[in-house]
Design a protein around this motif. Sequence first.
Motif, PDB file in Angstrom:
ATOM      1  N   GLY A  60       0.788  -1.390  -0.028  1.00  0.00           N
ATOM      2  CA  GLY A  60      -0.131  -0.149  -0.094  1.00  0.00           C
ATOM      3  C   GLY A  60       0.770   1.247  -0.055  1.00  0.00           C
ATOM      4  O   GLY A  60       0.208   2.544   0.430  1.00  0.00           O
ATOM      5  N   LEU A  61       2.237   1.225  -0.160  1.00  0.00           N
ATOM      6  CA  LEU A  61       3.158   2.305  -0.384  1.00  0.00           C
ATOM      7  C   LEU A  61       3.514   2.786  -1.825  1.00  0.00           C
ATOM      8  O   LEU A  61       4.278   1.678  -2.196  1.00  0.00           O
ATOM      9  N   LEU A  62       3.268   3.444  -2.243  1.00  0.00           N
ATOM     10  CA  LEU A  62       3.706   4.053  -3.726  1.00  0.00           C
ATOM     11  C   LEU A  62       5.242   4.472  -3.690  1.00  0.00           C
ATOM     12  O   LEU A  62       5.458   5.520  -2.919  1.00  0.00           O
ATOM     13  N   ALA A  63       6.265   3.848  -4.310  1.00  0.00           N
ATOM     14  CA  ALA A  63       7.643   4.545  -4.606  1.00  0.00           C
ATOM     15  C   ALA A  63       8.195   4.324  -5.856  1.00  0.00           C
ATOM     16  O   ALA A  63       7.600   3.609  -6.562  1.00  0.00           O
ATOM     17  N   LYS A  64       9.001   5.014  -6.434  1.00  0.00           N
ATOM     18  CA  LYS A  64       9.409   5.000  -7.587  1.00  0.00           C
ATOM     19  C   LYS A  64      11.110   4.697  -7.756  1.00  0.00           C
ATOM     20  O   LYS A  64      11.758   5.266  -6.816  1.00  0.00           O
TER      21      LYS A  64
END
Length: 96
Positions: A60-64
């Motif tokens: 549930g955590l967006l990172a690039k």
Amino acid sequence: TEEGMIENAEKMGNYFLEGLRSIRSNIVKDVRGRGLMLAIELEPEAGGARQYCYGLKERGLLAKDTHEHTIRLAPPLVITKDQVEWAVSEIEKTIT
């Protein structure tokens, strides 16, 4: 207010950075940030940042991923202390 968001970004950014730096993992090369623009640089033997970004997405955590070995984080300027603590916990579970 805009001023409140800027203050929050600095305060929560420092808190987030402190939390990330407390993670003990042999694949973490460096942790850096300014405000809420944060980066976790991984050792080359970690196998690239993308797989960890996918793992974070499943939690549930967006990172690039960027520059192959770096996980870039840019949470909302209105992030709360509880949300930072949750995020650090999920990041720790993903990279350890």
